[in-house]
Every structure is written in structure tokens, then in C-alpha cells.
Design an enzyme around this catalytic site. Structure first.
Site, mmCIF file in Angstrom:
data_model
loop_
_atom_site.group_PDB
_atom_site.id
_atom_site.type_symbol
_atom_site.label_atom_id
_atom_site.label_comp_id
_atom_site.label_asym_id
_atom_site.label_seq_id
_atom_site.Cartn_x
_atom_site.Cartn_y
_atom_site.Cartn_z
ATOM 1 N N GLY A 12 0.804 -1.090 -0.048
ATOM 2 C CA GLY A 12 0.061 -0.111 0.054
ATOM 3 C C GLY A 12 0.947 1.400 -0.165
ATOM 4 N N ALA A 70 -5.037 -1.650 6.216
ATOM 5 C CA ALA A 70 -6.321 -0.722 7.013
ATOM 6 C C ALA A 70 -7.379 -0.617 5.380
ATOM 7 C CB ALA A 70 -6.085 0.341 7.749
ATOM 8 N N TYR A 136 -15.205 5.098 9.439
ATOM 9 C CA TYR A 136 -13.674 4.967 9.478
ATOM 10 C C TYR A 136 -12.954 5.364 10.878
ATOM 11 C CZ TYR A 136 -8.634 6.277 8.247
ATOM 12 O OH TYR A 136 -7.274 6.342 8.382
#
Length: 303
Positions: A12, A70, A136
Site C-alpha cells: 500500500g 487497513a 472510518y
């Protein structure tokens, strides 16, 4: 023998820089991913598979885990709440349990969105009361609590909160900041009427700076040994550069030598599907007290 760092979410946006920073510091760096994993450079790991986690930890024997994986986009979190809770909360707890049973330092990457960000509330100290306004932030806060609960008073479970990030990206869409460059180009189209938030304050922070700080934290906490039980468990890192998204677009237009007539700055979006805070600026006092360099690259200069 070199220390070993294991980085989840290493495919990521932030994880790639963290993996590189540990390699540059002379560590053995092991990266994991899932949908974008490319063995042997990054290993495929399903964070919902407890047995797979335990097997990998026993094989690689890391001294530190940096948990970057995440679901970090607020809109995507709301679109898949169950999947978001599974990754941001349940998987974080599962990973923490495996790490704690092996006395491995775990650094959990969290967000400024754990705070409400109401006008007048910032900057937030690390011990300020979190009040996330969207799913979130709620799931990341629950992940924080899970990690801290699992590790208890051992000093091996650490939370590091960071704000919106920018930096080297495979695509601009990886970053809520980098993608604004695409918006500037969109505003060049005939008849364009791009609306851009000119209300919320953001503190864009470079992924390379975050990665450097993470390496420093890992080294300090490992070197502290038993004394780390008295060290802080919640840390925060942020740039002091402050912009609205519209102001960032103005800067990018200036750098690119483009007009911006096709874009309009907007005020607070009271009809937003996912509420966003006004100002969640993070205080870096705890890191400074530890002796960590909290400096950042100048936002404009980097581009």
C-alpha cells in the site's frame, strides 16, 4: 544479526515507504499484502487467517510489526462496514494477540480522524478524548483500543496516529492529496465546474517522513527494553503545513502553470454522506519529548 521488521499492508501507499525505510536502515524487512502481494518481494497474508499469521511470525521471527494494513478511505468504509470492521478491528486484535504472545513490538498505524475536529478543538494532544465522526475513525479507534488492551502494561503495543498522507504513489488515487492533481487537470476541460472543499483544514504529511519516524520509534522502544513499560503508548506525528483541499489545488495549478477557472472552492458540506471533521491537527509533543525528529519536508518544495 540484523533486526527483522514485518510490515502489513506493504503493497500500500504508506507500507511501501515503511518497508523501504527499514531496508535502508539495515534491517531485514518483510512485507505482506493480500490482493497486490507479489512474492517473494511481498508475501501474501490473509489477516483474517490466525493460523497463517502465527506461522509467518514463527518463520520470520520479527522484533517489530508495523501494522499499516487497513481500509483507510471513509467512503469505502461506509460502503463495506462489515469488511471494514473485520480488517480495521478484528484483524488488528488477532495480529496483536499473536505478537503479544511472542513479545514482539507492534506499531499500529492510526489516524487523526479519531477526533471530532470541531472548530476550536485542535491541536489535539495524544491523551485528548477521541470522538470520531465517521465509521472510518470509529473503526480505527476500536483498533487502537484492541491493540492497547491486548498488550496491557508490557509497553510493546504502540499506536501512531498520522493525518492525510502524500508522496510517491503508483497512482494518484492512492492518496487523497495526490489525487487533487487529477482534479486540477479535470478543471481544464471545457465547461468544467469542479467543486472542491475550501472548509476543512488538512495537514498533508509525506510518507517518507512517516516511515523515518516509524523506524526511529521502533529503534527507541526496542533499545529501551524493560524501561519501555514507562514510555508512552499513544504517539502522534503530523506536518505543520496547513491547507484546505482547494488551497492545495491552487498550489498544484501554480506549479503546473495552469489556470483554475474551472474549479470553485466550497464551504462546509452539510449534506455529505460521510461527515468529515473541520480540523484534526495532531500535536507531536509526545514524540518531541522522546527526542524524535518531527520535522517534515516542505509541502510545496516536494512537488
Amino acid at each position: 544479526m540484523a533486526n527483522t521488521a514485518l510490515v502489513t499492508g506493504a503493497t500500500g501507499f504508506l507500507g511501501r515507504q515503511v518497508l523501504q525505510a527499514f531496508e535502508n536502515a539495515g534491517w531485514t524487512a518483510v512485507g505482506t499484502g493480500f490482493s497486490r502481494a507479489k512474492p517473494p518481494s511481498t508475501l501474501k497474508l490473509d489477516l483474517e487467517d490466525h493460523a497463517a499469521i502465527e506461522s509467518l511470525l514463527d518463520e520470520k521471527k520479527p522484533q517489530v510489526i508495523i501494522h499499516c494494513a487497513a481500509n483507510r478511505f471513509p467512503d469505502k468504509c461506509d460502503a463495506d462496514p462489515d469488511g471494514t470492521r473485520a480488517l480495521n478491528i478484528a484483524s488488528s486484535r488477532r495480529l496483536a494477540q499473536s505478537a503479544e504472545s511472542r513479545s514482539i513490538l507492534l506499531i499500529y498505524i492510526s489516524t487523526d480522524y479519531v477526533f471530532a475536529g470541531r472548530p476550536g478543538g485542535a491541536p489535539y494532544e495524544a491523551d485528548a478524548t477521541p470522538r470520531p465522526t465517521n465509521l472510518y475513525g470509529q473503526t480505527k479507534l476500536a483498533g487502537e483500543k484492541a491493540v492497547l488492551e491486548v498488550f496491557g502494561d508490557t509497553g510493546l503495543g504502540i499506536v501512531l496516529r498520522v493525518p492525510v498522507l502524500y508522496g510517491h504513489a503508483e497512482t494518484n488515487a492512492e492518496s487523497a492529496v495526490n489525487v487533487l492533481v487529477d482534479a486540477v487537470w479535470k478543471a481544464q476541460e471545457k465547461g468544467a465546474d469542479v467543486k472542491m472543499d475550501d472548509w476543512s483544514l488538512r495537514y498533508p504529511t509525506n510518507t517518507e517522513d512517516v516511515a523515518r519516524v516509524i523506524v526511529d520509534i521502533a529503534m527507541r522502544y526496542l533499545a529501551a527494553d524493560k524501561a519501555r513499560v514507562a514510555m508512552p503508548r499513544v504517539l502522534q506525528y503530523s506536518s505543520e503545513d496547513r491547507f484546505t483541499k482547494f488551497q492545495m489545488c491552487q498550489l498544484f495549478a501554480e506549479i503546473l502553470g495552469l489556470p483554475l477557472e474551472g474549479m470553485t472552492g466550497t464551504g462546509e458540506d452539510t449534506k455529505a454522506v460521510v461527515p468529515r471533521p473541520y480540523d484534526t491537527h495532531l500535536s507531536t509533543k509526545v514524540l518531541r519529548d522522546l527526542g524524535v525528529d518531527v520535522g517534515t519536508v516542505d509541502f510545496k518544495d516536494w512537488w
